[in-house]
Structure formats: structure tokens, C-alpha cells
Write an enzyme that holds these catalytic residues in place. Sequence first.
Site, short mmCIF file in Angstrom:
data_model
loop_
_atom_site.label_atom_id
_atom_site.label_comp_id
_atom_site.label_asym_id
_atom_site.label_seq_id
_atom_site.Cartn_x
_atom_site.Cartn_y
_atom_site.Cartn_z
N ASN A 1 0.83 -1.28 -0.05
CA ASN A 1 0.16 0.11 0.09
C ASN A 1 0.98 1.27 0.12
O ASN A 1 1.59 1.40 0.99
CB ASN A 1 -0.82 0.02 1.11
CG ASN A 1 -1.88 1.08 1.32
OD1 ASN A 1 -1.54 2.26 1.18
ND2 ASN A 1 -3.12 0.71 1.71
N LYS A 2 0.86 2.09 -1.02
CA LYS A 2 1.70 3.01 -1.23
C LYS A 2 1.63 4.23 -0.29
O LYS A 2 2.42 4.88 0.12
CB LYS A 2 1.56 3.61 -2.70
CG LYS A 2 2.06 2.72 -3.75
CD LYS A 2 2.32 3.27 -4.91
CE LYS A 2 2.99 2.67 -5.98
NZ LYS A 2 2.33 1.44 -6.16
N LYS B 1 0.47 3.72 2.85
CA LYS B 1 1.12 3.34 4.17
C LYS B 1 2.63 3.50 4.10
O LYS B 1 3.20 3.83 4.89
CB LYS B 1 0.79 2.09 4.38
CG LYS B 1 -0.54 1.61 4.56
CD LYS B 1 -0.61 -0.05 4.99
CE LYS B 1 -1.88 -0.62 5.15
NZ LYS B 1 -1.83 -2.06 5.52
N ASP C 1 -1.50 -3.61 9.70
CA ASP C 1 -2.88 -4.01 9.23
C ASP C 1 -3.79 -2.84 9.88
O ASP C 1 -3.98 -2.61 10.94
CB ASP C 1 -3.34 -5.33 9.63
CG ASP C 1 -4.55 -5.80 8.78
OD1 ASP C 1 -4.45 -5.90 7.50
OD2 ASP C 1 -5.39 -5.66 9.37
N PHE D 1 -5.03 8.96 1.80
CA PHE D 1 -5.55 7.77 1.05
C PHE D 1 -6.85 7.21 1.65
O PHE D 1 -7.12 7.59 2.75
CB PHE D 1 -4.23 6.71 0.89
CG PHE D 1 -3.74 5.97 2.07
CD1 PHE D 1 -2.89 6.58 3.08
CD2 PHE D 1 -4.30 4.96 2.37
CE1 PHE D 1 -2.58 6.01 4.09
CE2 PHE D 1 -3.88 4.19 3.34
CZ PHE D 1 -2.97 4.95 4.59
N GLY D 2 -7.09 6.17 1.05
CA GLY D 2 -8.33 5.31 1.59
C GLY D 2 -9.52 6.23 1.97
O GLY D 2 -9.93 6.99 1.14
N LYS E 1 -1.45 14.97 9.40
CA LYS E 1 -1.83 13.52 9.83
C LYS E 1 -0.79 12.82 10.58
O LYS E 1 -1.38 12.12 11.41
CB LYS E 1 -2.29 13.05 8.23
CG LYS E 1 -2.73 11.55 8.37
CD LYS E 1 -3.14 10.78 7.51
CE LYS E 1 -3.52 9.33 7.47
NZ LYS E 1 -3.67 8.63 6.37
N HIS F 1 -3.20 6.99 14.03
CA HIS F 1 -3.38 5.92 14.42
C HIS F 1 -1.80 5.06 14.04
O HIS F 1 -1.24 4.41 15.04
CB HIS F 1 -4.41 4.99 13.79
CG HIS F 1 -4.75 5.16 12.27
ND1 HIS F 1 -4.51 6.20 11.74
CD2 HIS F 1 -4.58 3.92 11.53
CE1 HIS F 1 -4.62 5.84 10.41
NE2 HIS F 1 -4.68 4.63 10.39
N ARG F 2 -1.57 5.15 12.86
CA ARG F 2 -0.23 4.78 12.32
C ARG F 2 1.03 5.12 13.36
O ARG F 2 1.90 4.31 13.85
CB ARG F 2 -0.09 4.71 10.96
CG ARG F 2 1.17 3.90 10.35
CD ARG F 2 0.70 4.18 8.83
NE ARG F 2 -0.16 3.17 8.42
CZ ARG F 2 -1.41 3.75 8.09
NH1 ARG F 2 -1.53 4.92 7.81
NH2 ARG F 2 -2.53 2.89 7.73
P1 ITT Z 1 -1.02 -4.14 2.79
O1 ITT Z 1 -1.78 -5.26 3.30
O2 ITT Z 1 -0.22 -4.48 1.54
O3 ITT Z 1 -0.16 -3.37 3.78
P2 ITT Z 1 -3.51 -2.91 2.30
O4 ITT Z 1 -4.20 -1.60 1.52
O5 ITT Z 1 -4.24 -4.31 1.54
O6 ITT Z 1 -2.22 -3.02 2.17
P3 ITT Z 1 -5.06 -3.46 4.71
O7 ITT Z 1 -5.39 -4.75 4.45
O8 ITT Z 1 -4.14 -3.07 6.13
O9 ITT Z 1 -3.84 -3.01 3.80
O10 ITT Z 1 -6.29 -2.55 4.54
C1 ITT Z 1 -6.15 -1.09 5.14
C2 ITT Z 1 -7.20 -0.42 4.65
O11 ITT Z 1 -7.84 0.63 5.48
C3 ITT Z 1 -6.69 0.49 3.40
O12 ITT Z 1 -7.01 -0.27 2.11
C4 ITT Z 1 -7.17 1.84 3.50
O13 ITT Z 1 -8.40 1.90 2.77
C5 ITT Z 1 -7.81 1.83 4.94
N1 ITT Z 1 -6.87 2.59 5.85
C6 ITT Z 1 -5.81 2.14 6.71
N2 ITT Z 1 -5.30 3.35 7.36
C7 ITT Z 1 -5.68 4.27 6.47
C8 ITT Z 1 -5.37 5.52 6.65
O14 ITT Z 1 -4.27 6.05 7.43
N3 ITT Z 1 -5.75 6.43 6.00
C9 ITT Z 1 -7.04 5.84 5.01
N4 ITT Z 1 -7.46 4.82 5.23
C10 ITT Z 1 -6.84 3.96 5.64
#
Ligand code: ITT
Length: 198
Positions: free
Chosen positions: A9-10, A12, A69, A151-152, A174, A179-180
Site C-alpha cells: 500500500n503506497k 502506508k 494492518d 489515502f483510503g 496527519k 493511528h499509524r
Molecule cells: P497491505 O496489506 O499491503 O499493507 P492493504 O491496503 O491491503 O495493504 P490493509 O489490509 O491493512 O492494507 O487495509 C487497510 C485499508 O484500510 C486500506 O485499504 C485503507 O482503505 C484503510 N486505511 C488504513 N489506514 C488508513 C489511513 O491512514 N487512511 C485512510 N485509510 C486507511
Amino acid sequence: MRIVLASSNKGKIKEIKSFLKGWEVLSFDELIKPFEVEENGKSFKENALLKARAIYNALPKKEIVLSDDSGISLPILNNEPGIYSARYAKIGANDKENLAKLIRVLKEKNIEKTPAFYTAAIGIVSPFGEFSVHGWMHGVAIDEALGDKGFGYDPMFIPEGFNLTLGQMEEDEKIEISHRTKALKLAKILLSTFKGSK
Ligand code: ITT
């Protein structure tokens, strides 16, 4: 001592690299051919450790692997999407589709604004053992997407004490409150104990 990130996930990767400035951090796909890890755990912690363990075992030499995660939970929806945040719209969904689905669910229920929180579990699998730490960020989820930063689900999340969504806030703002970051602060203390070890 370098840290290998078990993430594709770019968003993250960018945040983790900026937080761990001063450490050598690279993502696993810079070392080996990328592959998907099945996230069939029942918690953020289980999934974080599954991902870190899979990459640890796949690397040519044993080194420190760090995974994340994470997800967003809305108490009004029984804490959904939670661990299913990345596949909320469908398996293989992208960020835009997941964001649109959560907004659609709120609109269908006539919810304009509701408490929400992000969770991040950081997993570490290393020659020194397996560990996990957590961090949370509370706020509200709104039924529209504002801003294009982060993102997300960031464009629909307003952190506690702010008037803007994370999509409207600068990356460093941010990073100060996320949380991260909260989980990574704990991870950093742990990683420091590895320094000097063989
Ligand atoms: P990896 O497993 O490869 O790390 P992933 O995107 O599949 O990547 P996750 O299974 O942990 O990762 O899913 C996390 C999802 O939660 C991610 O796709 C985002 O949509 C959301 N998310 C997590 N942290 C976030 C943040 O800081 N801001 C926005 N959305 C977030």
C-alpha cells in the site's frame, strides 16, 4: 540495521518511511517479487503478523520485517468495515470504490456524521522474535468526500479536535496525530532494543 516493510500500500509505505526518517527502510518488493498474502486472521493483530511472517519467510536472509494492518470502524455499523476496510466494496476493490461504498451506506441510512475510529496494528517479525503494537485515532465519518490528500477513507474522516477531513489536511499534520504514528512510536521503542544486537 534495516527494516523491510511487508506492505504493497503506497499510502502506508509513504507514511511509515516519513515517520521512520533516520532508519534504513525499504519495501519488500524492492528485494523480492511481490506476492499477495491471504489476510484470513480475525483481528488487525493477526493479519499484521500473518503479513510480516510471510515476508520474513520469503526473504533470502533473516531481517526485521514490519507490517501494518489497519482500517476504519464505525460503531453505528457494528464497527464495520474494520478488518475488511481494504475489501469493503468487493475483493480487490481500490480505495475509491471502498470510500464510495462507505459514503453510500451512510447516505442510505441518512447518517450525515457519526463517530468513527481508525486502528493500526503494526506487526514485527524478526530474528529477535514476533511483536505487535497498536494505535488508534478517533473522530467522525461524514457522508461526503472532501479533499484529495492522504489515502483510503481520509476524505470522509474528520479527526477529533479538527474541522477538516484528513483529505484536506497536510501529510505532516496527519502524521502527527494518526493511528499509524501512535503504533509506530511504540514500534520505534521496540526497534531500538534490537540495535547493537547480533
Ligand atoms: P497491505 O496489506 O499491503 O499493507 P492493504 O491496503 O491491503 O495493504 P490493509 O489490509 O491493512 O492494507 O487495509 C487497510 C485499508 O484500510 C486500506 O485499504 C485503507 O482503505 C484503510 N486505511 C488504513 N489506514 C488508513 C489511513 O491512514 N487512511 C485512510 N485509510 C486507511
